[in-house]
Scaffold this active site. Structure first.
Site, short mmCIF file in Angstrom:
data_model
loop_
_atom_site.label_atom_id
_atom_site.label_comp_id
_atom_site.label_asym_id
_atom_site.label_seq_id
_atom_site.Cartn_x
_atom_site.Cartn_y
_atom_site.Cartn_z
N LYS A 114 0.84 -1.20 0.00
CA LYS A 114 0.00 0.00 0.00
C LYS A 114 0.87 1.25 0.00
CE LYS A 114 -3.93 -2.37 1.97
NZ LYS A 114 -4.72 -2.81 3.12
N GLN A 157 -5.14 -1.30 9.16
CA GLN A 157 -5.01 -2.65 8.60
C GLN A 157 -5.65 -3.68 9.54
OE1 GLN A 157 -3.84 -3.31 5.57
NE2 GLN A 157 -4.07 -5.51 5.77
N ASP A 186 -11.43 2.85 3.21
CA ASP A 186 -11.74 1.42 3.19
C ASP A 186 -13.25 1.20 3.06
OD1 ASP A 186 -10.02 -0.71 3.20
OD2 ASP A 186 -9.62 -0.66 5.35
N1 GUN Z 1 -6.86 -6.76 5.66
C1 GUN Z 1 -7.02 -7.52 4.54
N2 GUN Z 1 -7.66 -6.81 3.59
C2 GUN Z 1 -7.91 -5.60 4.11
C3 GUN Z 1 -8.55 -4.42 3.61
O1 GUN Z 1 -9.03 -4.36 2.47
N3 GUN Z 1 -8.60 -3.37 4.46
C4 GUN Z 1 -8.10 -3.42 5.72
N4 GUN Z 1 -8.20 -2.33 6.48
N5 GUN Z 1 -7.51 -4.48 6.21
C5 GUN Z 1 -7.42 -5.57 5.41
#
Ligand code: GUN
Length: 295
Positions: A50, A94, A117
């Site tokens: 990311k 996350q 998100d």
């Molecule tokens: N963990 C795995 N996929 C995601 C996601 O799309 N967003 C977040 N915040 N955590 C994750």
């Protein structure tokens, strides 16, 4: 007939290029803050990607790594600080958070305008009411791939297998927004196989390795496989491999198009997160959202 393979890697790469181009059209660079609590290896890999792609797109990345024993209130306070920081356009915490930490308590503190998100109650409410807002990334990626493959989705029967908050429920609402006729199927659905076989578009998001067999698929259907399951490798004893919720090998002989695992939906999640960051920045700062991000 053999299904065409829907290449999510290439689509995601093109979307990231569009995000980069959109960023060049803005008066200032958007910023994404990513919060990682603990040392979960998969989360570390995701967060590193990311950060890398955020910077590659010309945006600012702020990374906050906290130890696993951080108190929930400290994470909440960090989120509050990021809400107030005018330089921050998007906040991503996350998941999963370390055991003992309640992710709901943390996520609900994210300001809806920075919820890239799309996981807060406000974002889910806006989606459910058909109001504009930040949409969850993985389901948005599913819609983009289906539209790229099929064009207009109006009137198509979309069966969403799975009802999770992260994927199934928002995917159903997003396909409804595309004027699909939507069925949500799940573990208690009667005649699950027949329901799936009636789908023009099948979204498999149950987290059960290779559950969907060729016999569950209508000839020519578009299959979007969201599953990421690690299973023991037959060819390499002692090793594992990734498979989806669909048996790709058998399904590809019946489907019209299908996403592979890996390389299908997976790469779309980060690309959609980057797109959301630009959308959030434009909404917050009263800039026009570059039309290149429309789909
Ligand atoms: N963990 C795995 N996929 C995601 C996601 O799309 N967003 C977040 N915040 N955590 C994750």
């Amino acid at each position: 007939m053999k299904a065409s393979k829907i290449d999510g890697r290439i689509f995601a790469e093109n979307l990231r290029k569009k995000v980069r181009q959109a960023v060049t059209q803005l008066p200032d660079s958007p910023a994404l803050a990513v919060v990682l609590v603990g040392e979960d290896p998969a989360s570390q890999v995701y967060v590193a990607s990311k950060v890398k792609f955020t910077e590659e797109c010309g945006m600012n990345s702020l990374e906050y790594k906290l130890p696993a024993d951080t108190k929930e209130t400290e994470v909440v306070n960090l989120v509050k600080k990021l809400n107030e920081n005018d330089k921050v356009d998007g906040i991503l915490v996350q998941l999963p958070l370390p055991e003992g930490m309640n992710s709901d308590n943390v996520i609900k503190e994210i300001h809806p305008d920075k919820d890239v998100d799309g996981l807060t109650e406000a974002s889910a409410g806006r989606l459910s009411l058909g109001k504009s807002g930040l949409r969850p990334c993985t389901p948005t990626g599913c819609v983009m791939l289906a539209k790229d493959e099929l064009g207009d989705l109006s009137g198509k029967h979309c069966v969403v297998l799975g009802r999770s908050i992260l994927v199934g429920k928002p995917a159903a609402l997003l396909f409804l927004e595309q004027n699909c006729t939507v069925t949500i199927a799940h573990s208690r659905t009667k005649n699950l196989e027949a329901v799936c076989k009636s789908a023009d578009i099948l979204i498999a998001a149950v987290g059960r390795p290779q559950m969907v067999q060729a016999s569950w698929i209508k000839k020519g259907a578009c299959i979007i496989d969201v599953g990421i399951n690690r299973v023991p490798s037959v060819k390499r004893p002692g090793k594992t491999r990734l498979v989806g919720d669909v048996n790709y090998t058998t399904a590809k002989d019946v489907a019209g198009s299908i996403t592979p695992v890996p390389g299908g939906v997976g790469p779309m999640t980060i690309a959609c997160l980057l797109r959301n960051t630009v959308i959030a920045a434009c909404a917050r700062r009263n800039w026009e959202t570059p039309s290149i991000l429309n789909f």
